[in-house]
Scaffold this motif. Sequence first.
Motif, short mmCIF file in Angstrom:
data_model
loop_
_atom_site.label_atom_id
_atom_site.label_comp_id
_atom_site.label_asym_id
_atom_site.label_seq_id
_atom_site.Cartn_x
_atom_site.Cartn_y
_atom_site.Cartn_z
N THR A 193 44.15 44.21 42.96
CA THR A 193 43.02 43.32 42.77
C THR A 193 42.07 43.84 41.70
O THR A 193 41.76 45.04 41.67
N ASP A 246 38.28 42.68 39.89
CA ASP A 246 37.12 41.80 39.88
C ASP A 246 36.43 41.91 38.53
O ASP A 246 36.21 43.02 38.03
N ASP A 258 33.23 40.04 35.98
CA ASP A 258 32.10 39.13 35.81
C ASP A 258 31.91 38.86 34.33
O ASP A 258 32.03 39.76 33.51
N HIS A 302 44.19 33.79 40.99
CA HIS A 302 42.81 33.92 40.51
C HIS A 302 41.89 33.08 41.38
O HIS A 302 42.23 31.95 41.74
N THR A 324 37.93 31.83 40.91
CA THR A 324 36.83 31.82 39.94
C THR A 324 35.65 31.07 40.53
O THR A 324 35.82 29.97 41.05
N LYS A 351 32.36 34.72 38.14
CA LYS A 351 32.97 35.80 38.92
C LYS A 351 34.45 35.47 39.12
O LYS A 351 34.78 34.41 39.66
N THR A 361 38.13 36.94 40.55
CA THR A 361 38.95 37.91 41.28
C THR A 361 40.40 37.58 40.97
O THR A 361 40.84 36.44 41.16
N THR A 362 41.12 38.58 40.49
CA THR A 362 42.53 38.41 40.15
C THR A 362 43.37 39.31 41.03
O THR A 362 43.09 40.50 41.14
N ASN A 363 44.36 38.72 41.67
CA ASN A 363 45.30 39.46 42.52
C ASN A 363 46.68 39.38 41.90
O ASN A 363 47.24 38.28 41.76
#
Length: 157
Positions: free
Chosen positions: A5, A7, A9, A98, A100, A113, A115-117
Amino acid sequence: MGVFTFDDDFTSTVAPARLFRAFVLDADNLFPKIAPQAAKSAETVVGNGGPGTIKKITFPDGKYVKQRLDSIDHDNFSYGHSVIEGDVLSAELEKIAHVTKFVASPNGGTIIKVTTNFHTVGNAHVDEAKAKEGKEKAAGLFKLVEGYLQANPGAYN
């Protein structure tokens, strides 16, 4: 399967609602127009635009990805999608998910913001250089959309 993961910004001077409308709701039309070097075309393969919809995005070099819309929240300006097929996935990557969120900042702009997994196959690791490259491409698209909206104050209101 492993999950890695990240994160990130990003900031924008444009309000969340406008960014969401342009970057999420009209991306299929807007990206090929303002970023032809990033997206040649987008077509819906399955679905009607809601969760579960699968789109094929073709790049100028002929490569492609298929991405599935996992969630969308029009009221809170957030969405999730997963890259489930295509040239950005390798034998070690099952998918890239993702989430967003476009959050209002105190100055009237937006904090984006993301978050990519990265979902890997077996014990494979994520190529940090490719992850960084993906982040830079995303930042570039956010800036292109922001520039378009700044130059066209009546668009996506």
